[in-house]
Design an enzyme around this catalytic site. Structure first.
Site, PDB file in Angstrom:
ATOM      1  N   SER A  20      32.788  34.324  31.603  1.00 44.37           N
ATOM      2  CA  SER A  20      33.661  33.681  32.759  1.00 44.37           C
ATOM      3  C   SER A  20      34.151  35.239  33.448  1.00 44.37           C
ATOM      4  O   SER A  20      34.926  35.067  34.274  1.00 44.37           O
ATOM      5  CB  SER A  20      34.356  32.619  31.725  1.00 44.37           C
ATOM      6  OG  SER A  20      35.451  33.210  30.607  1.00 44.37           O
ATOM      7  N   THR A  44      39.388  33.020  32.584  1.00 46.43           N
ATOM      8  CA  THR A  44      39.983  34.683  33.170  1.00 46.43           C
ATOM      9  C   THR A  44      40.928  34.958  32.306  1.00 46.43           C
ATOM     10  O   THR A  44      41.102  34.933  31.640  1.00 46.43           O
ATOM     11  CB  THR A  44      41.018  33.811  34.353  1.00 46.43           C
ATOM     12  OG1 THR A  44      39.606  33.811  35.448  1.00 46.43           O
ATOM     13  CG2 THR A  44      41.141  35.565  35.199  1.00 46.43           C
ATOM     14  N   THR A  72      37.872  38.284  36.731  1.00 48.68           N
ATOM     15  CA  THR A  72      37.219  36.506  36.643  1.00 48.68           C
ATOM     16  C   THR A  72      35.561  36.165  36.947  1.00 48.68           C
ATOM     17  O   THR A  72      35.618  37.318  38.226  1.00 48.68           O
ATOM     18  CB  THR A  72      38.322  35.023  36.917  1.00 48.68           C
ATOM     19  OG1 THR A  72      37.758  34.432  36.402  1.00 48.68           O
ATOM     20  CG2 THR A  72      38.058  35.546  38.682  1.00 48.68           C
ATOM     21  N   ARG A 125      33.023  31.004  47.286  1.00 51.95           N
ATOM     22  CA  ARG A 125      33.929  30.104  47.298  1.00 51.95           C
ATOM     23  C   ARG A 125      34.540  31.908  46.686  1.00 51.95           C
ATOM     24  O   ARG A 125      34.708  32.740  45.638  1.00 51.95           O
ATOM     25  CB  ARG A 125      34.412  29.737  46.744  1.00 51.95           C
ATOM     26  CG  ARG A 125      35.389  28.469  45.911  1.00 51.95           C
ATOM     27  CD  ARG A 125      35.889  29.245  44.428  1.00 51.95           C
ATOM     28  NE  ARG A 125      37.444  29.203  43.922  1.00 51.95           N
ATOM     29  CZ  ARG A 125      37.364  29.745  42.760  1.00 51.95           C
ATOM     30  NH1 ARG A 125      37.197  30.402  42.175  1.00 51.95           N
ATOM     31  NH2 ARG A 125      38.397  28.845  42.256  1.00 51.95           N
ATOM     32  N   THR A 162      45.264  31.517  35.149  1.00 51.73           N
ATOM     33  CA  THR A 162      44.679  31.058  34.825  1.00 51.73           C
ATOM     34  C   THR A 162      44.142  29.320  34.749  1.00 51.73           C
ATOM     35  O   THR A 162      45.301  28.952  34.697  1.00 51.73           O
ATOM     36  CB  THR A 162      43.687  31.839  32.865  1.00 51.73           C
ATOM     37  OG1 THR A 162      42.700  30.638  33.100  1.00 51.73           O
ATOM     38  CG2 THR A 162      44.640  30.373  32.348  1.00 51.73           C
ATOM     39  N   GLY A 163      42.812  29.906  35.243  1.00 51.59           N
ATOM     40  CA  GLY A 163      42.724  27.827  35.668  1.00 51.59           C
ATOM     41  C   GLY A 163      42.176  27.475  36.835  1.00 51.59           C
ATOM     42  O   GLY A 163      41.592  28.596  37.523  1.00 51.59           O
ATOM     43  N   GLY A 219      42.073  27.658  40.546  1.00 48.65           N
ATOM     44  CA  GLY A 219      42.411  28.962  41.128  1.00 48.65           C
ATOM     45  C   GLY A 219      43.298  27.563  42.334  1.00 48.65           C
ATOM     46  O   GLY A 219      44.080  28.635  42.908  1.00 48.65           O
TER      47      GLY A 219
END
Ligand code: SD4
Length: 321
Positions: free
Chosen positions: A80, A182, A200, A210, A233-234, A236
């Site tokens: 990742s 990330t 990331t 993207r 993180t997560g 975005g």
């Protein structure tokens, strides 16, 4: 109208009337000499080890976060971040990264291909250009001009998984798909200065082109040396919509602890997206005094905290119980 003398007198008097809010901020405003490093997910553990060595030897928080996040960037097993990252839906590994120092300087790269260590390119954008962000081919060109080498970042394993995904081409970002994602890292050095980094390969099988929150200063990461630093993180898109890391730092400025600030930033997303089953968000934060906090939407987000000579992996508290 106030004349200058009365204005100065009033200013002086006001400076002795300390509001409760100011007292709370001031209580944590003493610079710590004990270094602290906090970073996201399991892969934060080995990254923290490297960052800690930099801090222990009196190095800057900026060097610590750069050196720290280079560890997962270069590790093909971390799928990742950087080399070995999962590609977009067209098979391209496209990388996002940003870095920020204690003087408010910032650098970032987005949609960068073929370079194993985007964080170091982001740092050079900060230090060598009049800009904050370079993207795509321009970022690649800049990296090559500065001695970086192109590499194939798509490992056999990532390619195999992408080919399996293509059979369905079903784009459903999953919460905590691999329990590490990330890497965001925040550090406080022995001089009491803060810096942050975030890097990331973004959401797996994203649309080509993207860009997520990670290279966006204020979304994926933000550092204000007077107050604190925060990183995300997560998914975005939700972090960008709420300018999450800037929000966390501003909440700390208003007197909230890093923990309260992370919780409030997650709550903003809950309010915006009541149907949040498929969204995961995690925040980490550190104050100028070295106090830390972390919070996430769904259980499963963990972070690595190195302080007092010990590196620990900790499960973050979650909104969903
Ligand atoms: C993104 N925030 O590209 C990144 C992905 C991530 O944990 O952090 N995953 O949206």
């Amino acid at each position: 109208m106030l004349n200058r003398r009365r204005f100065l007198q009033r200013g002086l008097a006001a400076s002795f009337v300390v509001s409760p809010l100011f007292q709370r901020v001031n209580a944590t405003a003493v610079a710590s000499k004990e270094p602290v490093v906090i970073s996201t997910w399991n892969h934060g553990m080995p990254a923290n080890e490297v960052a800690w060595k930099v801090l222990q030897s009196g190095g800057t928080a900026l060097d610590a976060v750069e050196q720290g996040v280079r560890v997962p960037e270069g590790d093909p097993e971390v799928m990742s971040v950087g080399f070995g990252g999962r590609p977009d839906r067209d098979g391209h590994v496209t990388l996002d990264a940003c870095i920020m120092d204690d003087k408010g300087n910032a650098g970032s790269v987005s949609f960068l291909e073929h370079i194993k260590h985007p964080i170091s390119v982001a740092r050079l954008v900060m230090e060598k250009t009049p800009h904050v962000m370079l993207s795509g081919d321009g970022a690649l060109e800049f990296a090559l001009q500065n001695g970086f080498k192109t590499e194939n970042l798509l490992t056999e394993e990532a390619k195999r998984q992408w080919e399996a995904w293509k059979e369905q081409s079903d784009y459903q970002p999953e919460v905590n798909i691999e329990n590490h994602d990330t890497i965001s890292m925040l550090a406080l050095d022995q001089q009491g200065n803060l810096s942050g980094a975030c890097t990331t390969s973004g959401l797996a099988y994203k649309m080509h082109g993207r860009v997520g929150d990670s290279p966006i200063i204020g979304a994926g990461m933000f550092c204000d040396n007077e107050v604190g630093a925060a990183a995300a993180t997560g998914h975005g898109e939700w972090v960008m919509r709420t300018v999450g890391s800037f929000l966390v730092v501003e909440l700390m400025r208003q007197g909230h602890s890093p923990q309260e600030a992370c919780e409030e930033a997650v709550m903003r997303i809950v309010k915006l997206k009541p149907n949040f089953d498929e969204v995961q968000i995690g925040y980490i934060a550190i104050s100028k005094a070295g106090e830390t906090g972390a919070y996430c939407l769904h259980p499963g987000f963990n972070y690595a905290l190195y302080r007092d000579g010990q590196n620990k992996l900790i499960d973050a508290d979650a909104y969903v119980k």
